[in-house]
Design a protein around this motif. Structure first.
Motif, PDB file in Angstrom:
ATOM      1  N   PRO A 164       4.225   8.128  -2.141  1.00 44.69           N
ATOM      2  CA  PRO A 164       2.932   7.444  -2.297  1.00 44.69           C
ATOM      3  C   PRO A 164       2.868   6.110  -1.558  1.00 44.69           C
ATOM      4  O   PRO A 164       1.797   5.725  -1.062  1.00 44.69           O
ATOM      5  N   ARG A 165       3.988   5.420  -1.450  1.00 45.56           N
ATOM      6  CA  ARG A 165       4.001   4.144  -0.727  1.00 45.56           C
ATOM      7  C   ARG A 165       3.603   4.356   0.733  1.00 45.56           C
ATOM      8  O   ARG A 165       2.812   3.577   1.283  1.00 45.56           O
ATOM      9  N   ASP A 166       4.146   5.394   1.354  1.00 50.74           N
ATOM     10  CA  ASP A 166       3.835   5.665   2.755  1.00 50.74           C
ATOM     11  C   ASP A 166       2.363   6.006   2.954  1.00 50.74           C
ATOM     12  O   ASP A 166       1.825   5.835   4.064  1.00 50.74           O
ATOM     13  N   ALA A 167       1.713   6.475   1.905  1.00 52.67           N
ATOM     14  CA  ALA A 167       0.281   6.768   2.005  1.00 52.67           C
ATOM     15  C   ALA A 167      -0.559   5.496   1.927  1.00 52.67           C
ATOM     16  O   ALA A 167      -1.652   5.427   2.507  1.00 52.67           O
ATOM     17  N   VAL A 168      -0.048   4.486   1.229  1.00 47.44           N
ATOM     18  CA  VAL A 168      -0.810   3.250   1.017  1.00 47.44           C
ATOM     19  C   VAL A 168      -0.610   2.240   2.144  1.00 47.44           C
ATOM     20  O   VAL A 168      -1.567   1.557   2.563  1.00 47.44           O
ATOM     21  N   LEU A 169       0.588   2.139   2.672  1.00 47.38           N
ATOM     22  CA  LEU A 169       0.894   1.078   3.632  1.00 47.38           C
ATOM     23  C   LEU A 169      -0.039   1.031   4.838  1.00 47.38           C
ATOM     24  O   LEU A 169      -0.426  -0.069   5.270  1.00 47.38           O
ATOM     25  N   PRO A 170      -0.448   2.173   5.439  1.00 47.44           N
ATOM     26  CA  PRO A 170      -1.354   2.086   6.595  1.00 47.44           C
ATOM     27  C   PRO A 170      -2.709   1.469   6.281  1.00 47.44           C
ATOM     28  O   PRO A 170      -3.425   1.049   7.198  1.00 47.44           O
ATOM     29  N   LEU A 171      -3.049   1.391   5.004  1.00 41.48           N
ATOM     30  CA  LEU A 171      -4.354   0.840   4.607  1.00 41.48           C
ATOM     31  C   LEU A 171      -4.324  -0.671   4.436  1.00 41.48           C
ATOM     32  O   LEU A 171      -5.382  -1.309   4.353  1.00 41.48           O
ATOM     33  N   LEU A 172      -3.139  -1.247   4.400  1.00 36.62           N
ATOM     34  CA  LEU A 172      -3.016  -2.669   4.103  1.00 36.62           C
ATOM     35  C   LEU A 172      -3.092  -3.506   5.369  1.00 36.62           C
ATOM     36  O   LEU A 172      -2.549  -3.134   6.410  1.00 36.62           O
ATOM     37  N   ALA A 173      -3.722  -4.657   5.257  1.00 35.62           N
ATOM     38  CA  ALA A 173      -3.823  -5.562   6.403  1.00 35.62           C
ATOM     39  C   ALA A 173      -2.479  -6.194   6.725  1.00 35.62           C
ATOM     40  O   ALA A 173      -2.188  -6.523   7.875  1.00 35.62           O
ATOM     41  N   SER A 235       1.693   6.385  -9.986  1.00 29.72           N
ATOM     42  CA  SER A 235       2.167   5.802  -8.734  1.00 29.72           C
ATOM     43  C   SER A 235       1.558   4.431  -8.461  1.00 29.72           C
ATOM     44  O   SER A 235       2.230   3.529  -7.962  1.00 29.72           O
ATOM     45  N   LEU A 236       0.291   4.274  -8.775  1.00 28.09           N
ATOM     46  CA  LEU A 236      -0.405   3.036  -8.424  1.00 28.09           C
ATOM     47  C   LEU A 236      -0.484   2.029  -9.560  1.00 28.09           C
ATOM     48  O   LEU A 236      -0.911   0.892  -9.341  1.00 28.09           O
ATOM     49  N   ASN A 237      -0.060   2.422 -10.768  1.00 24.23           N
ATOM     50  CA  ASN A 237      -0.208   1.515 -11.896  1.00 24.23           C
ATOM     51  C   ASN A 237       1.090   1.194 -12.640  1.00 24.23           C
ATOM     52  O   ASN A 237       1.166   0.155 -13.295  1.00 24.23           O
ATOM     53  N   LEU A 238       2.100   2.066 -12.539  1.00 23.20           N
ATOM     54  CA  LEU A 238       3.280   1.884 -13.369  1.00 23.20           C
ATOM     55  C   LEU A 238       4.580   1.759 -12.601  1.00 23.20           C
ATOM     56  O   LEU A 238       5.576   1.322 -13.154  1.00 23.20           O
ATOM     57  N   GLY A 239       4.609   2.189 -11.359  1.00 26.47           N
ATOM     58  CA  GLY A 239       5.864   2.176 -10.612  1.00 26.47           C
ATOM     59  C   GLY A 239       5.999   0.984  -9.692  1.00 26.47           C
ATOM     60  O   GLY A 239       5.171   0.058  -9.696  1.00 26.47           O
ATOM     61  N   PRO A 240       7.047   0.995  -8.860  1.00 27.77           N
ATOM     62  CA  PRO A 240       7.284  -0.110  -7.921  1.00 27.77           C
ATOM     63  C   PRO A 240       6.182  -0.314  -6.899  1.00 27.77           C
ATOM     64  O   PRO A 240       6.177  -1.341  -6.212  1.00 27.77           O
ATOM     65  N   ARG A 246      -2.569  -4.078  -6.791  1.00 28.10           N
ATOM     66  CA  ARG A 246      -2.917  -4.656  -8.090  1.00 28.10           C
ATOM     67  C   ARG A 246      -4.119  -5.588  -7.993  1.00 28.10           C
ATOM     68  O   ARG A 246      -4.992  -5.605  -8.870  1.00 28.10           O
ATOM     69  N   GLU A 247      -4.185  -6.366  -6.924  1.00 27.70           N
ATOM     70  CA  GLU A 247      -5.286  -7.324  -6.771  1.00 27.70           C
ATOM     71  C   GLU A 247      -6.211  -6.944  -5.614  1.00 27.70           C
ATOM     72  O   GLU A 247      -6.936  -7.783  -5.086  1.00 27.70           O
ATOM     73  N   ALA A 248      -6.188  -5.664  -5.252  1.00 30.40           N
ATOM     74  CA  ALA A 248      -6.993  -5.207  -4.120  1.00 30.40           C
ATOM     75  C   ALA A 248      -8.481  -5.146  -4.473  1.00 30.40           C
ATOM     76  O   ALA A 248      -8.858  -4.952  -5.637  1.00 30.40           O
ATOM     77  N   ALA A 249      -9.322  -5.311  -3.458  1.00 31.04           N
ATOM     78  CA  ALA A 249     -10.765  -5.145  -3.632  1.00 31.04           C
ATOM     79  C   ALA A 249     -11.059  -3.692  -4.009  1.00 31.04           C
ATOM     80  O   ALA A 249     -10.286  -2.784  -3.667  1.00 31.04           O
ATOM     81  N   PRO A 250     -12.163  -3.448  -4.705  1.00 35.29           N
ATOM     82  CA  PRO A 250     -12.474  -2.085  -5.154  1.00 35.29           C
ATOM     83  C   PRO A 250     -12.472  -1.048  -4.029  1.00 35.29           C
ATOM     84  O   PRO A 250     -12.004   0.080  -4.228  1.00 35.29           O
ATOM     85  N   ASP A 251     -12.959  -1.421  -2.838  1.00 31.27           N
ATOM     86  CA  ASP A 251     -12.999  -0.462  -1.736  1.00 31.27           C
ATOM     87  C   ASP A 251     -11.588  -0.059  -1.312  1.00 31.27           C
ATOM     88  O   ASP A 251     -11.308   1.133  -1.114  1.00 31.27           O
ATOM     89  N   LEU A 252     -10.703  -1.029  -1.169  1.00 27.69           N
ATOM     90  CA  LEU A 252      -9.325  -0.727  -0.784  1.00 27.69           C
ATOM     91  C   LEU A 252      -8.637   0.071  -1.878  1.00 27.69           C
ATOM     92  O   LEU A 252      -7.894   1.020  -1.597  1.00 27.69           O
ATOM     93  N   ARG A 253      -8.882  -0.285  -3.111  1.00 30.44           N
ATOM     94  CA  ARG A 253      -8.290   0.438  -4.225  1.00 30.44           C
ATOM     95  C   ARG A 253      -8.715   1.911  -4.190  1.00 30.44           C
ATOM     96  O   ARG A 253      -7.897   2.814  -4.366  1.00 30.44           O
ATOM     97  N   ALA A 254      -9.984   2.134  -3.938  1.00 36.52           N
ATOM     98  CA  ALA A 254     -10.496   3.508  -3.890  1.00 36.52           C
ATOM     99  C   ALA A 254      -9.878   4.287  -2.741  1.00 36.52           C
ATOM    100  O   ALA A 254      -9.517   5.468  -2.886  1.00 36.52           O
ATOM    101  N   ARG A 255      -9.729   3.652  -1.587  1.00 37.79           N
ATOM    102  CA  ARG A 255      -9.116   4.337  -0.446  1.00 37.79           C
ATOM    103  C   ARG A 255      -7.644   4.627  -0.697  1.00 37.79           C
ATOM    104  O   ARG A 255      -7.119   5.665  -0.288  1.00 37.79           O
ATOM    105  N   ALA A 256      -6.951   3.704  -1.378  1.00 38.24           N
ATOM    106  CA  ALA A 256      -5.547   3.927  -1.713  1.00 38.24           C
ATOM    107  C   ALA A 256      -5.404   5.095  -2.682  1.00 38.24           C
ATOM    108  O   ALA A 256      -4.521   5.952  -2.519  1.00 38.24           O
TER     109      ALA A 256
END
Length: 285
Positions: A164-173, A235-240, A246-256
């Motif tokens: 799941p981390r590899d899925a999120v990282l490309p979305l981060l600035a 994956s997005l709420n309880l793990g590493p 955690r503090e992402a804007a709603p749009d980024l959170r939804a895409r993640a």
């Protein structure tokens, strides 16, 4: 820690409350690893045991079942929300009549008595000063006593985190930097050599590190879609990975959430999402 907060503040704040609320989910997820932790333990009836970083008490209660009415079990943690759950569970489950005590305390510095065994399921990696903590644990063990604990191996080996981390990282600035060496965190002891040296330097003569690999259940449901949704939540709420959004804007959170759902869908089968977890089983005397 992010924002300069201490471990005590972190585990007594929103994170500790969230983990306490999701205690049943986390305990179910870690069942195969808990079994691996207890497999080498020869806990005799009547033994005294310290559970380090006991959290919501699953491992403490299991120890109490094994040592029986004549045993003494102390669960120590710095998180008041998790300890509140542990005390409620102990009152409800009454496992075998063993004397159980849950203490809000920092095992790095406190003296809790003398024990035949100390153990920890993923609670040993967060001390600000590991050398001081291990030396203190050693002092609290009776002659011939043993410390047994589980800690995570490297992040890439732990697919339940890396996929799941590899899925999120490309979305981060900005990509989060890797943790600094020997700072509190889940992958602090991924390299076993410094860990073995540290334990030997703090009074343990015999130290072993054995690799443990288990598939763990990230999510279950009546359908694969429901299991995937549950796994995405974990994956997005309880793990590493939770700090990533955690503090992402709603749009980024939804895409993640969409990205993690998509990648975990490929690991769903029979209403279950399973991914590999990789740990060290450490035993020190």
């Amino acid at each position: 820690m992010a924002g300069g907060i201490t471990q005590t503040e972190y585990w007594n704040g929103e994170v500790g409350t969230r983990w306490a609320r999701n205690q049943a989910v986390l305990d179910a997820m870690f069942v195969p690893l808990t079994e691996a932790l207890f497999a080498p333990l020869a806990l005799r009836e009547g033994a005294s045991v310290l559970d380090i970083g006991c959290g919501a008490g699953a491992t403490t209660l299991e120890v109490a079942r094994r040592v029986g009415p004549g045993g003494r079990v102390t669960g120590a943690d710095i998180s008041a929300p998790l300890l509140a759950v542990a005390r409620d569970r102990a009152a409800a489950e009454a496992p075998g009549g063993a004397a159980i005590q849950f203490i809000e305390a920092d095992v790095e510095t406190v003296d809790l008595g003398r024990f035949d065994h100390s153990l920890s399921r993923f609670g040993i990696m967060f001390f600000p000063d590991s050398a001081r903590a291990f030396a203190n644990v050693r002092r609290m063990l009776k002659p011939g006593g043993r410390l047994t604990f589980l800690c995570w191996r490297t992040l890439p080996e732990n697919l339940w985190v890396s996929v799941p981390r590899d899925a999120v990282l490309p979305l981060l600035a900005e990509i989060p930097p890797p943790p600094e060496h020997d700072t509190p965190g889940p992958f602090r002891f991924a390299d076993p050599d410094p860990l073995v040296a540290l334990l030997r330097g703090t009074g343990f003569d015999s130290v072993t590190c054995d690799a443990v690999d288990r598939d763990i259940v990230l999510g279950q449901g009546e359908t694969d879609a429901a299991a995937t949704a549950a796994a995405t939540h974990v994956s997005l709420n309880l793990g590493p990975n939770s700090h990533l959004v955690r503090e992402a804007a709603p749009d980024l959170r939804a895409r993640a959430e969409a990205a993690v759902t998509e990648i975990l869908r490929g690991h769903a089968a029979g209403g279950t999402v399973r991914l590999r977890a990789a740990c060290w089983l450490v035993q020190a005397e």
